[in-house]
Design a protein around this motif. Structure first.
Motif, PDB file in Angstrom:
ATOM      1  N   LEU A 115       0.839  -1.191   0.000  1.00 39.11           N
ATOM      2  CA  LEU A 115       0.000   0.000   0.000  1.00 39.11           C
ATOM      3  C   LEU A 115       0.874   1.242   0.000  1.00 39.11           C
ATOM      4  O   LEU A 115       1.904   1.284   0.644  1.00 39.11           O
ATOM      5  N   LEU A 116       0.443   2.267  -0.726  1.00 40.52           N
ATOM      6  CA  LEU A 116       1.176   3.525  -0.740  1.00 40.52           C
ATOM      7  C   LEU A 116       0.363   4.567   0.011  1.00 40.52           C
ATOM      8  O   LEU A 116      -0.845   4.638  -0.130  1.00 40.52           O
ATOM      9  N   TYR A 117       1.031   5.334   0.806  1.00 38.95           N
ATOM     10  CA  TYR A 117       0.348   6.372   1.557  1.00 38.95           C
ATOM     11  C   TYR A 117       1.010   7.705   1.257  1.00 38.95           C
ATOM     12  O   TYR A 117       2.209   7.773   1.025  1.00 38.95           O
ATOM     13  N   ARG A 118       0.212   8.750   1.295  1.00 34.76           N
ATOM     14  CA  ARG A 118       0.787  10.079   1.100  1.00 34.76           C
ATOM     15  C   ARG A 118       1.481  10.531   2.378  1.00 34.76           C
ATOM     16  O   ARG A 118       1.035  10.233   3.473  1.00 34.76           O
ATOM     17  N   ASN A 119       2.573  11.256   2.217  1.00 35.29           N
ATOM     18  CA  ASN A 119       3.230  11.857   3.372  1.00 35.29           C
ATOM     19  C   ASN A 119       2.456  13.096   3.783  1.00 35.29           C
ATOM     20  O   ASN A 119       2.174  13.936   2.947  1.00 35.29           O
ATOM     21  N   PHE A 120       2.097  13.208   5.046  1.00 34.63           N
ATOM     22  CA  PHE A 120       1.519  14.471   5.491  1.00 34.63           C
ATOM     23  C   PHE A 120       1.731  14.652   6.986  1.00 34.63           C
ATOM     24  O   PHE A 120       2.101  13.718   7.691  1.00 34.63           O
ATOM     25  N   SER A 121       1.510  15.863   7.454  1.00 37.74           N
ATOM     26  CA  SER A 121       1.677  16.173   8.867  1.00 37.74           C
ATOM     27  C   SER A 121       0.428  16.858   9.378  1.00 37.74           C
ATOM     28  O   SER A 121      -0.283  17.514   8.615  1.00 37.74           O
ATOM     29  N   ILE A 122       0.145  16.693  10.679  1.00 37.14           N
ATOM     30  CA  ILE A 122      -0.986  17.416  11.271  1.00 37.14           C
ATOM     31  C   ILE A 122      -0.515  18.188  12.501  1.00 37.14           C
ATOM     32  O   ILE A 122       0.520  17.872  13.086  1.00 37.14           O
ATOM     33  N   LEU A 123      -1.275  19.185  12.838  1.00 36.05           N
ATOM     34  CA  LEU A 123      -0.937  20.004  14.002  1.00 36.05           C
ATOM     35  C   LEU A 123      -1.193  19.230  15.288  1.00 36.05           C
ATOM     36  O   LEU A 123      -2.091  18.397  15.358  1.00 36.05           O
TER      37      LEU A 123
END
Ligand code: C2E
Ligand code: SIN
Ligand code: SIN
Ligand code: FE
Ligand code: FE
Length: 389
Positions: A73-81
């Motif tokens: 599975l591929l996941y997008r890189n992201f960040s949250i506060l």
């Protein structure tokens, strides 16, 4: 599980975790063990980076089953506060455990809400969720472990029990000790590479992280196809992730005039450059551990060629270590894809054509095959570790 069994389980897991030295490999295992201990379908680990929570690792049995065998599975890189408005953010900012029976029925009085975006995109339905902080006793939070959709014996989605929540909270604290060590090991390796190779304040270790992460993916593809057993694959992935980072560590002994020359090297200069292989291998001369052995082998053999025309020792084909054959492909893919002091970045199609052309000449055809089968995940790794400009 009864109390005794639970205790034994925690002991088994903690000794297993302490054997894993690489942080990415460890986080993957933490997630796998957490999910299996409470029979959860999916899960995510967020790691704290500065003021943000970074989406770091994820697993999902249901989505995995929709893929052909061997695909990941591929996941997008992201960040949250880190604030109280998301579930993971709430856990990271308060240190509380959240055990949510149904994310679709979170009370309006709770500050946090469930973000349905991922479910929509993936055609998945999150119902129950358990989120605990990753930290050791009262120390700072280093991340959040979030597991999703507990299943009963028949596979129906059920809420997590209070026992599950207690167990996972304890489990997370156990895992955090190993995580702290693994993070320190990664930081030490990067510092060592930084001193050795580049002497350049702009270098952030992106190149070595990419080459190492590509190598791990290529190795796993290759090894699964070869029928290597799972335990050996997992142990080699861990050592390879770190050892591949050190492939060019012998460049510590190469002068800046050669290393940083913004043009083609002369024949004599290239002869000096070639010694980075043997010099690197010599750094691990005592071979105290299997890690030293693999690191030494990779430094020595990553510029050998399948047809025997490489350097420094010119072995051929399977006489070259499999780790060297793998790092060779990963290193050249990265070198061609990126700008170097002496060359511009190539277009992806040209890079791929070159690698295909070199199959059976410079590169092991089986390794090239594993590389192409892993291309999607290799592209996602290159997004995860971009060069600083
Ligand atoms: P590197 O930059 O990490 O490159 C690794 C390998 O990628 C090279 O190993 C080569 O196999 C491949 N590669 C990189 N650029 C090109 C290219 O433009 N065309 C092709 N066909 N292949 C390429 P190699 O050649 O053994 O070089 C080892 C190391 O020596 C390089 O590591 C780099 O640090 C240095 N080097 C090689 N050529 C030059 C040069 O002309 N100028 C400078 N300043 N350094 C060079
Ligand atoms: C390299 O990519 O190997 C050297 C240049 C850099 O990473 O900035
Ligand atoms: C790895 O580093 O093991 C692969 C990439 C990742 O999961 O971060
Ligand atoms: Fe090299
Ligand atoms: Fe390199």
């Amino acid at each position: 599980m009864n109390e005794n069994k639970k205790l034994k389980e925690i002991l088994r897991i903690s000794s297993e975790f302490s054997n894993i030295k690489d942080i990415d490999i460890l986080l993957e295992r933490v997630l796998t063990e957490a999910r299996s201990s409470v029979n959860a379908d999916a899960g995510t680990i967020y790691t704290k980076e500065g003021d943000l929570l970074h989406f770091s690792h994820a697993q999902n049995d249901t989505l995995q089953k929709r893929l052909p065998k061997g695909e990941k599975l591929l996941y997008r890189n992201f960040s949250i506060l880190i604030d109280e408005y998301s579930i993971a953010g709430y856990v990271a900012s308060t240190g509380e455990t959240l055990n949510i029976p149904d994310v679709g029925k979170i009370s309006n009085e709770c500050p946090y809400t469930f973000d349905p975006e991922f479910d929509k995109k993936a055609d998945y339905k999150t119902v129950s969720m358990l989120a605990v902080p990753l930290r050791f006793e009262t120390e700072d939070i280093i991340g959040v472990l979030q597991i999703i959709n507990a299943r009963d014996g028949k596979g129906n989605i059920i809420p997590f029990s209070e026992d599950d929540a207690l167990f996972i909270r304890h489990f997370a604290s156990t895992a955090s000790i190993a995580m702290k060590n693994a993070k320190m090991t990664r930081a030490l390796l990067l510092r060592m590479i930084h001193m050795a190779e580049l002497r350049d304040p702009k270098e952030t270790g992106a190149h070595v992280n990419r080459v190492a992460a590509y190598s791990v993916e290529i190795y796993e593809r290759w090894a699964v196809e070869k029928g290597v057993d799972r335990e050996e694959i997992d142990s080699n992935r861990d050592l390879l992730r770190m050892a591949a980072m050190l492939h060019d560590v012998g460049k510590i002994a190469i002068s800046d005039t050669i290393l940083k020359k913004p043009a083609k090297l002369t024949e004599e200069e290239f002869e000096v450059m070639k010694t980075h292989t043997t010099l690197g291998a010599d750094l691990f001369i005592d071979k105290q551990s299997r890690f030293d052995e693999i690191a030494s082998t990779i430094a020595l053999s990553h510029h050998e060629n399948w047809n025997g025309t490489g350097y420094p020792l010119h072995p051929k084909e399977k006489d070259i270590s499999i780790f060297g054959r793998i790092v060779a492909v990963a290193d050249v893919y990265d070198a061609l894809s990126c700008k170097r002091v002496y060359k511009e970045a190539w277009k992806e199609e040209d890079v791929l054509a070159e690698i295909r052309k070199m199959s059976g000449v410079k590169f092991d055809p089986e390794v090239v095959d594993a590389f192409f089968k892993s291309l999607d995940i290799i592209r996602s790794i290159s997004e995860k570790y971009p060069d600083k400009t």
